[in-house]
Motif scaffolding. Structure first.
Motif, PDB file in Angstrom:
ATOM      1  N   GLU A 100       0.832  -1.200   0.000  1.00 40.51           N
ATOM      2  CA  GLU A 100       0.000   0.000   0.000  1.00 40.51           C
ATOM      3  C   GLU A 100       0.870   1.256   0.000  1.00 40.51           C
ATOM      4  OE1 GLU A 100      -4.294  -1.032   1.933  1.00 40.51           O
ATOM      5  OE2 GLU A 100      -2.728  -0.395   3.333  1.00 40.51           O
TER       6      GLU A 100
ATOM      7  N   LYS B  22       0.620  13.564  -7.337  1.00 39.38           N
ATOM      8  CA  LYS B  22      -0.131  12.566  -8.109  1.00 39.38           C
ATOM      9  C   LYS B  22       0.814  11.615  -8.829  1.00 39.38           C
ATOM     10  CE  LYS B  22      -3.942  12.043 -11.379  1.00 39.38           C
ATOM     11  NZ  LYS B  22      -4.960  12.766 -12.215  1.00 39.38           N
TER      12      LYS B  22
ATOM     13  N   CYS C   6       2.243   9.076  -6.499  1.00 40.74           N
ATOM     14  CA  CYS C   6       1.252   8.112  -5.993  1.00 40.74           C
ATOM     15  C   CYS C   6       0.400   7.609  -7.164  1.00 40.74           C
ATOM     16  CB  CYS C   6       0.367   8.762  -4.941  1.00 40.74           C
ATOM     17  SG  CYS C   6       1.256   9.495  -3.551  1.00 40.74           S
TER      18      CYS C   6
ATOM     19  N   ASP D 165      -0.869   4.863  -7.906  1.00 40.10           N
ATOM     20  CA  ASP D 165      -1.962   3.968  -7.526  1.00 40.10           C
ATOM     21  C   ASP D 165      -2.836   4.568  -6.435  1.00 40.10           C
ATOM     22  OD1 ASP D 165      -1.065   1.956  -9.316  1.00 40.10           O
ATOM     23  OD2 ASP D 165       0.450   1.346  -7.855  1.00 40.10           O
ATOM     24  N   GLY D 166      -2.750   5.889  -6.251  1.00 39.48           N
ATOM     25  CA  GLY D 166      -3.539   6.544  -5.222  1.00 39.48           C
ATOM     26  C   GLY D 166      -2.912   6.402  -3.845  1.00 39.48           C
TER      27      GLY D 166
ATOM     28  N   ASP E  65      -3.461   5.045   0.111  1.00 39.78           N
ATOM     29  CA  ASP E  65      -4.220   4.137   0.981  1.00 39.78           C
ATOM     30  C   ASP E  65      -4.253   4.609   2.427  1.00 39.78           C
ATOM     31  OD1 ASP E  65      -4.713   1.950  -1.046  1.00 39.78           O
ATOM     32  OD2 ASP E  65      -2.523   1.994  -1.061  1.00 39.78           O
TER      33      ASP E  65
ATOM     34  N   ASN F 229      -7.742   6.632  -1.957  1.00 38.91           N
ATOM     35  CA  ASN F 229      -8.412   5.473  -2.538  1.00 38.91           C
ATOM     36  C   ASN F 229      -9.647   5.089  -1.740  1.00 38.91           C
ATOM     37  OD1 ASN F 229      -6.579   5.067  -4.648  1.00 38.91           O
ATOM     38  ND2 ASN F 229      -5.213   3.839  -3.364  1.00 38.91           N
ATOM     39  N   PRO F 230     -10.561   4.326  -2.328  1.00 37.89           N
ATOM     40  CA  PRO F 230     -11.640   3.750  -1.524  1.00 37.89           C
ATOM     41  C   PRO F 230     -11.070   2.968  -0.348  1.00 37.89           C
ATOM     42  CG  PRO F 230     -12.104   3.452  -3.865  1.00 37.89           C
ATOM     43  CD  PRO F 230     -10.700   4.007  -3.774  1.00 37.89           C
TER      44      PRO F 230
ATOM     45  N   ALA G 293      -9.541   4.165   2.158  1.00 37.50           N
ATOM     46  CA  ALA G 293      -8.327   4.771   2.718  1.00 37.50           C
ATOM     47  C   ALA G 293      -8.554   5.119   4.183  1.00 37.50           C
ATOM     48  CB  ALA G 293      -7.930   6.015   1.934  1.00 37.50           C
TER      49      ALA G 293
ATOM     50  N   LYS H 107     -16.460   6.853  -0.802  1.00 40.11           N
ATOM     51  CA  LYS H 107     -15.204   6.104  -0.833  1.00 40.11           C
ATOM     52  C   LYS H 107     -15.006   5.229   0.397  1.00 40.11           C
ATOM     53  CE  LYS H 107     -12.265   9.140  -3.678  1.00 40.11           C
ATOM     54  NZ  LYS H 107     -10.968   9.842  -3.712  1.00 40.11           N
TER      55      LYS H 107
END
Length: 340
Positions: free
Chosen positions: A148, A209, A212, A214-215, A217, A236-237, A239, A273
């Motif tokens: 993550e 951005k 990251c 992959d977003g 966490d 992220n969802p 997170a 999210k």
């Protein structure tokens, strides 16, 4: 031992960023311990962002410092006179004695330190409240998983540096946010973060951005302000966001707040999210302290966690150093050396 006790008092409640006029240096007699008490000579004083809140009368999780009262803070001290059965002269202890040269304690809350295990000043930093804040907040609320992405602001500071290094120990990818080239280089080259971004860069949002892909966490929040604005869309969802501080906002006057109300949009994303946003005070996790001392102490000895201290010499320098802390001028854990 000198015969006077120098103290830094709160002269008035600041409006916005504190100024030297908000503090007053006081000289008084060294207190005399009674039966069951010890006299402490302060060696090191910790300066931390939470102290700005103690200067305000606004409702908070702790009582404010009274006008004319000694500024509060964590300290490392030497026992110079003891009338307490559990302490002897020259014991080194962790205490909460505030901004002064000497203090009397009844022994409650004192923790003996062993100078042979680590530099005693670390009890105010990586092996103290800041380090424990990082440890408990990240592992209990952030719960990073291998692979993550964990992002932390103020990454060169005592809390942020520890967060990122623990994240990497747990197998996560650590991305730091810091202010200025020197701090960013330290985070990347000395602390070993996977990436670091300068929040002062004009293209900060673009750089974060890219760092990251992959977003995010886990975002360990200790700054707020424009850093939060840039981080939030990348969450992220599912997170997790441990919130331990908002230093960018500590000097704001809530009555002067202006601009659009963004709370509805934030709450919409919290819902859609499935975000976890959890504020905490480190004392909530006191039961974890023995494990913290064992694990983090071991990681320091193994070289897996590194730290940096910014030591200012002289109690008189505390107000100026504290004001600088709130402006990000310190580099590492800020400590005042009061005596040797």
């Amino acid at each position: 031992m000198t015969t006077s006790n120098r103290r830094v008092l709160l002269a008035q409640r600041p409006t916005g960023l504190p100024t030297p006029a908000d503090f007053r240096i006081d000289e008084g007699p060294v207190p005399d311990p009674r039966d069951g008490e010890v006299l402490l000579q302060i060696l090191y004083l910790s300066l931390d962002p939470y102290m700005r809140g103690r200067m305000s009368a606004a409702k908070s999780y702790a009582d404010p410092v009274e006008i004319g009262g000694v500024m509060e803070g964590g300290t490392v001290a030497r026992v110079v006179r003891s009338r307490h059965p559990d302490f002897v002269e020259n014991d080194i202890v962790l205490s909460h004695s505030g901004w002064q040269s000497y203090a009397v304690s009844n022994g409650e809350g004192l923790r003996k330190l062993d100078p042979s295990h680590a530099a005693v000043s670390t009890a105010l930093g990586v092996l103290g409240m800041p380090g424990f804040t990082a440890y408990a907040g990240l592992l209990t609320i952030g719960r990073p998983k291998p692979g993550e992405t964990v992002v932390v602001a103020a990454a060169s500071g005592a809390v942020g540096a520890t967060v990122g290094q623990i994240a990497r120990i747990k197998g996560a990818r650590a991305v730091g946010i810091a202010g200025g080239a020197d701090k960013c280089a330290f985070v990347r080259d000395e602390l070993g973060f996977d990436a670091v971004v300068d929040h002062r860069a004009p293209d900060f949002a673009v750089q974060l951005k890219a760092a990251c892909p992959d977003g995010i966490d886990v975002y360990f929040e200790n700054v707020g302000g424009h850093v939060w604005d840039v981080v939030f869309p990348l969450l992220n969802p599912f997170a997790r966001v441990p919130v331990c501080g908002l230093i960018a906002q500590y000097n704001d006057d809530p009555a002067m707040a202006s601009g659009p109300d963004r709370l509805p949009g934030v709450m919409r994303d919290v819902l859609t999210k499935s975000l976890t946003v959890r504020g905490f005070i480190q004392r909530e996790f006191t039961d974890q302290r023995p494990t913290f001392y064992e694990e983090v102490g071991g990681w320091i000895r193994e070289g897996r966690i590194k730290y940096r201290e910014d030591i200012v010499v002289g109690l008189d320098k505390a107000p100026e150093a504290f004001i600088g802390l709130l402006q990000g001028r310190n580099f590492g854990k800020l400590v005042v050396q009061v005596a040797t």
